[in-house]
Design a protein around this motif. Structure first.
Motif, PDB file in Angstrom:
ATOM      1  N   VAL A  84       9.635 -12.853 -15.042  1.00 40.03           N
ATOM      2  CA  VAL A  84       8.344 -12.987 -15.705  1.00 40.03           C
ATOM      3  C   VAL A  84       7.213 -13.125 -14.690  1.00 40.03           C
ATOM      4  O   VAL A  84       6.084 -12.676 -14.944  1.00 40.03           O
ATOM      5  CB  VAL A  84       8.349 -14.180 -16.689  1.00 40.03           C
ATOM      6  CG1 VAL A  84       8.346 -15.510 -15.950  1.00 40.03           C
ATOM      7  CG2 VAL A  84       7.164 -14.109 -17.642  1.00 40.03           C
ATOM      8  N   LEU A  85       7.489 -13.699 -13.512  1.00 44.56           N
ATOM      9  CA  LEU A  85       6.450 -13.810 -12.489  1.00 44.56           C
ATOM     10  C   LEU A  85       6.125 -12.450 -11.874  1.00 44.56           C
ATOM     11  O   LEU A  85       4.989 -12.203 -11.470  1.00 44.56           O
ATOM     12  CB  LEU A  85       6.882 -14.774 -11.383  1.00 44.56           C
ATOM     13  CG  LEU A  85       7.079 -16.238 -11.788  1.00 44.56           C
ATOM     14  CD1 LEU A  85       7.345 -17.092 -10.554  1.00 44.56           C
ATOM     15  CD2 LEU A  85       5.878 -16.773 -12.547  1.00 44.56           C
ATOM     16  N   VAL A  90       2.434 -18.605 -18.148  1.00 50.40           N
ATOM     17  CA  VAL A  90       3.892 -18.562 -18.027  1.00 50.40           C
ATOM     18  C   VAL A  90       4.541 -19.927 -18.242  1.00 50.40           C
ATOM     19  O   VAL A  90       5.767 -20.034 -18.253  1.00 50.40           O
ATOM     20  CB  VAL A  90       4.328 -17.987 -16.658  1.00 50.40           C
ATOM     21  CG1 VAL A  90       3.786 -16.582 -16.483  1.00 50.40           C
ATOM     22  CG2 VAL A  90       3.915 -18.876 -15.496  1.00 50.40           C
ATOM     23  N   TYR A  91       3.757 -20.976 -18.417  1.00 50.05           N
ATOM     24  CA  TYR A  91       4.326 -22.274 -18.733  1.00 50.05           C
ATOM     25  C   TYR A  91       4.907 -22.255 -20.151  1.00 50.05           C
ATOM     26  O   TYR A  91       4.373 -21.592 -21.041  1.00 50.05           O
ATOM     27  CB  TYR A  91       3.265 -23.375 -18.651  1.00 50.05           C
ATOM     28  CG  TYR A  91       2.641 -23.557 -17.288  1.00 50.05           C
ATOM     29  CD1 TYR A  91       3.347 -23.318 -16.125  1.00 50.05           C
ATOM     30  CD2 TYR A  91       1.323 -23.997 -17.169  1.00 50.05           C
ATOM     31  CE1 TYR A  91       2.765 -23.500 -14.878  1.00 50.05           C
ATOM     32  CE2 TYR A  91       0.740 -24.198 -15.929  1.00 50.05           C
ATOM     33  CZ  TYR A  91       1.456 -23.935 -14.789  1.00 50.05           C
ATOM     34  OH  TYR A  91       0.875 -24.123 -13.565  1.00 50.05           O
ATOM     35  N   GLY A 123       6.421 -29.959 -20.378  1.00 51.76           N
ATOM     36  CA  GLY A 123       6.083 -28.625 -19.917  1.00 51.76           C
ATOM     37  C   GLY A 123       7.059 -28.151 -18.854  1.00 51.76           C
ATOM     38  O   GLY A 123       7.529 -28.934 -18.030  1.00 51.76           O
ATOM     39  N   THR A 124       7.382 -26.861 -18.873  1.00 52.54           N
ATOM     40  CA  THR A 124       8.271 -26.286 -17.873  1.00 52.54           C
ATOM     41  C   THR A 124       7.650 -25.014 -17.295  1.00 52.54           C
ATOM     42  O   THR A 124       6.714 -24.452 -17.867  1.00 52.54           O
ATOM     43  CB  THR A 124       9.653 -25.950 -18.460  1.00 52.54           C
ATOM     44  OG1 THR A 124       9.516 -24.933 -19.472  1.00 52.54           O
ATOM     45  CG2 THR A 124      10.303 -27.181 -19.072  1.00 52.54           C
ATOM     46  N   PHE A 125       8.197 -24.547 -16.195  1.00 51.33           N
ATOM     47  CA  PHE A 125       7.661 -23.379 -15.508  1.00 51.33           C
ATOM     48  C   PHE A 125       8.826 -22.519 -15.023  1.00 51.33           C
ATOM     49  O   PHE A 125       9.918 -23.035 -14.744  1.00 51.33           O
ATOM     50  CB  PHE A 125       6.798 -23.816 -14.314  1.00 51.33           C
ATOM     51  CG  PHE A 125       7.484 -24.801 -13.414  1.00 51.33           C
ATOM     52  CD1 PHE A 125       8.220 -24.372 -12.314  1.00 51.33           C
ATOM     53  CD2 PHE A 125       7.416 -26.167 -13.674  1.00 51.33           C
ATOM     54  CE1 PHE A 125       8.873 -25.277 -11.507  1.00 51.33           C
ATOM     55  CE2 PHE A 125       8.070 -27.085 -12.859  1.00 51.33           C
ATOM     56  CZ  PHE A 125       8.802 -26.637 -11.767  1.00 51.33           C
ATOM     57  N   LEU A 172       2.293 -12.424  -9.934  1.00 49.55           N
ATOM     58  CA  LEU A 172       2.298 -13.801  -9.451  1.00 49.55           C
ATOM     59  C   LEU A 172       3.250 -14.007  -8.279  1.00 49.55           C
ATOM     60  O   LEU A 172       3.163 -15.031  -7.591  1.00 49.55           O
ATOM     61  CB  LEU A 172       2.672 -14.756 -10.588  1.00 49.55           C
ATOM     62  CG  LEU A 172       1.579 -14.994 -11.634  1.00 49.55           C
ATOM     63  CD1 LEU A 172       2.060 -15.966 -12.699  1.00 49.55           C
ATOM     64  CD2 LEU A 172       0.310 -15.519 -10.981  1.00 49.55           C
ATOM     65  N   THR A 173       4.156 -13.073  -8.042  1.00 40.95           N
ATOM     66  CA  THR A 173       5.037 -13.174  -6.878  1.00 40.95           C
ATOM     67  C   THR A 173       4.339 -12.746  -5.589  1.00 40.95           C
ATOM     68  O   THR A 173       4.877 -12.956  -4.505  1.00 40.95           O
ATOM     69  CB  THR A 173       6.284 -12.297  -7.086  1.00 40.95           C
ATOM     70  OG1 THR A 173       5.870 -10.987  -7.507  1.00 40.95           O
ATOM     71  CG2 THR A 173       7.208 -12.903  -8.129  1.00 40.95           C
ATOM     72  N   ASP A 174       3.157 -12.154  -5.697  1.00 44.56           N
ATOM     73  CA  ASP A 174       2.412 -11.747  -4.509  1.00 44.56           C
ATOM     74  C   ASP A 174       2.011 -12.996  -3.713  1.00 44.56           C
ATOM     75  O   ASP A 174       1.639 -14.020  -4.299  1.00 44.56           O
ATOM     76  CB  ASP A 174       1.169 -10.964  -4.926  1.00 44.56           C
ATOM     77  CG  ASP A 174       0.425 -10.380  -3.742  1.00 44.56           C
ATOM     78  OD1 ASP A 174      -0.312 -11.140  -3.085  1.00 44.56           O
ATOM     79  OD2 ASP A 174       0.589  -9.183  -3.476  1.00 44.56           O
TER      80      ASP A 174
END
Length: 276
Positions: free
Chosen positions: A157-158, A27-28, A148-150, A169-171
């Motif tokens: 998207v998470l 996701v970066y 780089g960004t996140f 990824l939100t878990d």
């Protein structure tokens, strides 16, 4: 040769289980960071007077209020990297925002307060001063480098990127405040950039745009799908050196749908301002 993603990948691998780190690495996104006073070649400017095409009118919000010129970038001077935003090969992009929107009467669409003017390569241009009554910010040259960004912790998207045991990824097992703090500490303000993931102050600006463009009462899934169709074109942070303060030391975000970006339809950009 070092990659733009190396620092973020290192953070994930040092602080997360291998399978979770691998998911985070997907996701970066690369962005072009814009800095003032840098040693690199000039890639644009904050403030000052823009170079407008001959005969072009100064942008006005709703046809009522002239906008403030915020920044411009020289597309040919911006570094390119696989996975980055696809900008025109040449020409320039000029970014405007209406500081005085609160003077307008009637309801205000808070995603309509900015504009982007695309100037084709080779177009005849001339420096244009701001209309009377419009603040002109001090001019500062910008240099550019890839960083780089996140995505922000609330970004859709998470929720759609799966990691351990098929959970997003939100878990809580795939995300923590401690890890996200490390990500945030890896970036340096002010957050001026082209492309990449937005640096949200109050939540994903893409969500605000989705709420503005879809009919009231749309399904939550429709809003989520719509938010994912918008990409960050540019963000300009509050910057004391440039005399720019957005709300309570906030950030401006210009967003565009991916199909409009591919077609160069910059007149369809939406702009969001967030502040603390």
């Amino acid at each position: 040769m070092p990659s733009w993603s190396d620092p973020l990948v290192k953070l994930a691998r040092e602080n997360l289980p291998p399978d979770v780190a691998e998911a985070w690495e997907t996701v970066y996104r690369p962005a072009v960071r814009l800095t003032t006073g840098g040693a690199g070649a000039r890639a644009g400017q904050l403030g000052g007077s823009p170079e407008l095409p001959a005969g072009a009118e100064w942008p006005r919000w709703r046809g009522e209020l002239p906008m403030n010129f915020v920044a411009s970038v020289d597309c040919a001077a911006l570094p390119r990297v696989p996975g980055g935003i696809e900008l025109p090969a040449g020409g320039s992009l000029l970014f405007f925002y209406c500081d005085d929107w609160f003077e307008a009467e009637g309801p205000v669409d808070l995603t309509s307060l900015g504009a982007v003017l695309g100037v084709p390569a080779g177009a005849e241009t001339a420096e244009r001063t701001a209309p009377e009554g419009v603040e002109a910010y001090p001019r500062l040259d910008l240099s550019a480098n890839v960083t780089g960004t996140f995505p922000g912790s609330e970004h859709e998207v998470l929720r759609r990127t799966l990691a351990r045991d098929g959970r997003p990824l939100t878990d809580p097992d795939n995300w923590s405040e401690e890890f996200f703090d490390l990500l945030r500490e890896s970036a340096v303000a002010p957050y001026h950039q082209i492309g990449g993931c937005s640096w949200p102050v109050q939540g994903p600006p893409e969500d605000e745009v989705a709420l503005a463009v879809l009919p009231d009462g749309s399904e939550d899934s429709a809003y989520a799908d719509e938010a994912l169709r918008w990409v960050l074109l540019a963000q300009i942070d509050s910057d004391g050196d440039a005399g720019m303060t957005w709300g309570d030391v906030g950030i401006l975000y210009w967003l565009i749908r991916d199909d409009d970006l591919a077609a160069g339809r910059f007149d369809r950009v939406r702009c969001v301002m967030q502040s603390g």
